[in-house]
Design a protein around this motif. Structure first.
Motif, PDB file in Angstrom:
ATOM      1  N   MET A  34     -32.474 -44.333  11.970  1.00 42.76           N
ATOM      2  CA  MET A  34     -32.939 -43.016  12.415  1.00 42.76           C
ATOM      3  C   MET A  34     -33.692 -43.123  13.748  1.00 42.76           C
TER       4      MET A  34
ATOM      5  N   CYS B 136     -31.115 -43.159  16.411  1.00 45.44           N
ATOM      6  CA  CYS B 136     -30.517 -41.820  16.554  1.00 45.44           C
ATOM      7  C   CYS B 136     -31.475 -40.947  17.358  1.00 45.44           C
ATOM      8  N   LYS B 137     -32.757 -41.036  17.018  1.00 46.05           N
ATOM      9  CA  LYS B 137     -33.756 -40.194  17.692  1.00 46.05           C
ATOM     10  C   LYS B 137     -33.822 -40.522  19.196  1.00 46.05           C
TER      11      LYS B 137
ATOM     12  N   GLU C 251     -34.708 -49.794   7.842  1.00 44.92           N
ATOM     13  CA  GLU C 251     -35.474 -48.576   7.494  1.00 44.92           C
ATOM     14  C   GLU C 251     -35.340 -48.257   5.998  1.00 44.92           C
TER      15      GLU C 251
ATOM     16  N   LYS D 224     -32.527 -47.728   4.228  1.00 47.96           N
ATOM     17  CA  LYS D 224     -31.472 -46.765   3.878  1.00 47.96           C
ATOM     18  C   LYS D 224     -30.124 -47.467   3.702  1.00 47.96           C
TER      19      LYS D 224
ATOM     20  N   VAL E   7     -25.658 -43.415   5.683  1.00 46.66           N
ATOM     21  CA  VAL E   7     -26.219 -42.908   6.943  1.00 46.66           C
ATOM     22  C   VAL E   7     -25.097 -42.561   7.918  1.00 46.66           C
TER      23      VAL E   7
ATOM     24  N   TYR F 275     -25.854 -38.855   7.037  1.00 43.20           N
ATOM     25  CA  TYR F 275     -27.180 -38.514   7.566  1.00 43.20           C
ATOM     26  C   TYR F 275     -27.235 -38.540   9.101  1.00 43.20           C
ATOM     27  N   ALA F 276     -26.621 -39.542   9.729  1.00 38.38           N
ATOM     28  CA  ALA F 276     -26.640 -39.591  11.196  1.00 38.38           C
ATOM     29  C   ALA F 276     -25.891 -38.382  11.774  1.00 38.38           C
TER      30      ALA F 276
ATOM     31  N   LYS G  30     -28.127 -35.421  11.543  1.00 36.23           N
ATOM     32  CA  LYS G  30     -29.217 -35.462  12.539  1.00 36.23           C
ATOM     33  C   LYS G  30     -28.705 -35.107  13.938  1.00 36.23           C
TER      34      LYS G  30
ATOM     35  N   GLU H  91     -34.461 -36.946   4.750  1.00 37.28           N
ATOM     36  CA  GLU H  91     -33.844 -38.273   4.891  1.00 37.28           C
ATOM     37  C   GLU H  91     -33.608 -38.674   6.345  1.00 37.28           C
ATOM     38  N   THR H  92     -33.731 -37.738   7.262  1.00 36.60           N
ATOM     39  CA  THR H  92     -33.364 -38.069   8.647  1.00 36.60           C
ATOM     40  C   THR H  92     -34.562 -38.082   9.594  1.00 36.60           C
TER      41      THR H  92
ATOM     42  N   ALA I 240     -37.245 -39.831  11.672  1.00 33.80           N
ATOM     43  CA  ALA I 240     -37.361 -41.194  12.207  1.00 33.80           C
ATOM     44  C   ALA I 240     -38.710 -41.773  11.819  1.00 33.80           C
TER      45      ALA I 240
END
Ligand code: NAP
Length: 353
Positions: A128, A131-132, A165, A167, A172, A176-177, A180, A344-345, A347
Motif C-alpha cells: 500500500m 501504491c500511495k 505489510e 497482506k 492485493v 485491493y491495489a 486504491k 484494507e487500503t 498505507a
C-alpha cells in the motif's frame, strides 16, 4: 465390471477431449476476427473527440495509465493503444520490470503531438505504501486521466503468503491495489470528464465468475484463506465494487472484462518447476489468444463497446455479457464492501508523511 468402468472412463475422456477440441477450435476461429477488430480500433480512435487543447500543453494528448502494462493483457492493450494513436498519447506503464517496460516503450511509434510521451513508473503494487507513493506522484504531475487500465497479477503459489505489510499479495493485486488506484485517482478522471473527454476505468478480471461474497468474512480474515474461496468470491468483489463506484461517480465509465485464455506471463513465476513447465506448455498449446490479440479485443471494448457511463461487463471478445451473469449487490452490501476496502487500503503510517 472393470470393463464397464474402463469403458465409461474412455467414453468420458473422449467426450471431454471432443468438447475441449471444439471449444478451442471455435475460439481459434473467432480470433480470426482480429483483423476486423484492429481496423475498427484504428477507425474508432480517430473518432474519439480530441482532448482539450485550450489549457496547458500537458492536456493536449490523452492520458492512459496501465498498472500491469509490462506483460500480458495490459501490455497488449498498451501496445494496441500506442499503435492506434500513432504514439500520440501520454502513456504510463506501471509495474516492476523496468527492462520489459523500456522494450515495450521502444516499440511504440514515436510521439509527435504536444504533451505526448511514454514513461515507466516502478511500483510494487502489493504494498500500500508503494501504491500511495505512485498515486501521489500521478496526482501531482497529471491534470487528467482518460483511461486507467488495471491488470496486475503475480502467482508464485496457490497458498497464503504475506507481504511486509502483513497482506496476502495475490488478494492485493487482484483487488485491493485496483480499488486504491481507482478511488484515489478518481479526481483526475473527473477532471477529464469535466473537460468533455473520455474517462474510463478498465479492470481485467472475471466478470460473472464470482458466485457469492461472504459478507461476514470479507478478506477471508475470520474463516480462513483458500485459493478456491478466492477463485469463487474475488471476481464478484470487482463486480460489486464497480457498482458502488458507478453509484458514486455517475459520469464515469467502469469496465470489468474477462480476457479469456491468454498466452501471458501468468505462470512464469510458479514456485514448483513441474507446475511451471506444465502450465507454460498448457498455455502455449491450448490458450487461443496472444497478448496482442487480447489487447485489441480489450481495447475495442474500452473504446467502442462501453459507450456511456455506468458499469460494463465484457467477455473475451470485447463484447458485452448478459446482465443475468453478474452478481448485483444491495446498497447495504455495496457499502459493506466499500468500508472494508477503504480499511484494507490505508498505507502504513510511515508512508503518509
Ligand atoms: N492470462 C489469462 O489467461 C487470464 C485469464 C483470465 C483472467 N486473467 C486475468 O487477467 C489479469 C492479467 O493477467 P495477465 O495474464 O496479463 O498476467 P501477466 O502476463 O502475468 O501480467 C501481469 C502484470 O502484472 C504486473 N505485476 C505483477 N506483480 C506486480 C506487482 N507486485 N506490482 C505491480 N505490478 C505487478 C506485471 O508487471 P511486472 O512484472 O513489471 O511487475 C505484469 O505487467 C489477471 O488479473 C488475471 O487473473 C488472465
Amino acid at each position: 465390471m472393470p470393463t464397464t468402468n474402463s469403458t465409461s472412463f474412455a467414453l468420458a475422456a473422449s467426450l471431454f477431449t471432443l468438447t475441449l477440441t471444439t471449444y478451442i477450435y471455435k475460439t481459434h476461429r473467432r480470433t480470426s476476427n482480429l483483423t476486423s477488430i484492429r481496423t475498427s480500433n484504428a477507425n474508432d480512435i480517430s473518432h474519439i473527440p480530441p482532448c482539450s487543447t485550450e489549457s496547458t500543453e500537458e492536456r493536449s494528448a490523452p492520458v492512459a495509465v496501465f498498472l500491469g502494462g509490462t506483460a500480458g493483457v495490459g501490455r497488449g492493450m498498451a501496445e494496441a493503444y500506442a499503435k492506434h494513436t500513432n504514439g500520440n498519447a501520454h502513456i504510463i506503464l506501471i509495474g516492476r520490470n523496468a527492462t520489459n517496460a523500456q522494450a515495450i516503450i521502444d516499440s511504440f511509434p514515436k510521439p509527435t503531438a504536444p504533451g505526448a510521451k511514454h514513461e515507466f513508473i516502478y511500483c510494487d503494487a502489493t504494498l500500500m505504501a508503494e501504491c500511495k507513493r505512485t498515486i501521489d506522484d500521478l496526482l501531482q504531475r497529471l491534470t487528467t486521466i482518460n483511461y486507467l487500465v488495471l491488470s496486475p497479477m503475480f502467482v508464485r503459489s496457490f497458498h497464503k503468503e504475506e507481504t511486509s505489510e502483513g497482506k496476502e499479495p495475490k488478494l492485493v493485486l487482484l483487488y485491493y491495489a485496483r480499488f486504491k488506484f481507482t478511488r484515489e485517482l478518481m479526481p483526475l478522471m473527473q477532471k477529464a470528464k469535466e473537460a468533455g473527454e473520455d474517462a474510463k476505468v478498465y479492470i481485467v478480471g472475471g466478470p460473472g465468475l464470482g458466485k457469492r461474497i461472504d459478507y461476514d468474512d470479507l478478506g477471508f480474515s475470520k474463516k480462513g484463506y483458500s485459493f478456491w474461496k478466492v477463485r469463487r468470491q474475488f471476481p464478484a468483489y470487482l463486480d460489486v465494487i464497480l457498482q458502488e463506484f458507478a453509484a458514486q461517480n455517475p459520469l464515469i465509465t467502469f469496465i470489468h472484462a474477462y480476457s479469456g485464455p491468454v498466452r501471458s506471463a501468468l505462470a512464469d513465476n510458479l514456485e514448483w518447476p513441474l507446475f511451471r513447465i506444465f502450465f507454460k506448455v498448457f498455455f502455449e498449446l491450448s490458450f487461443p489468444f496472444s497478448h496482442t490479440a487480447s489487447g485489441e479485443h480489450m481495447l475495442h471494448a474500452m473504446l467502442t463497446m462501453a459507450k456511456h457511463p455506468g458499469v460494463w461487463s465484457i467477455d473475451m471478445f470485447g463484447e458485452t455479457m448478459p446482465e443475468q451473469k453478474i452478481v448485483v449487490a444491495t446498497e447495504r452490501e455495496r457499502k459493506m464492501l466499500w468500508e472494508h476496502s477503504i480499511g484494507e487500503t490505508v498505507a502504513p503510517e510511515s508512508s503518509t508523511s
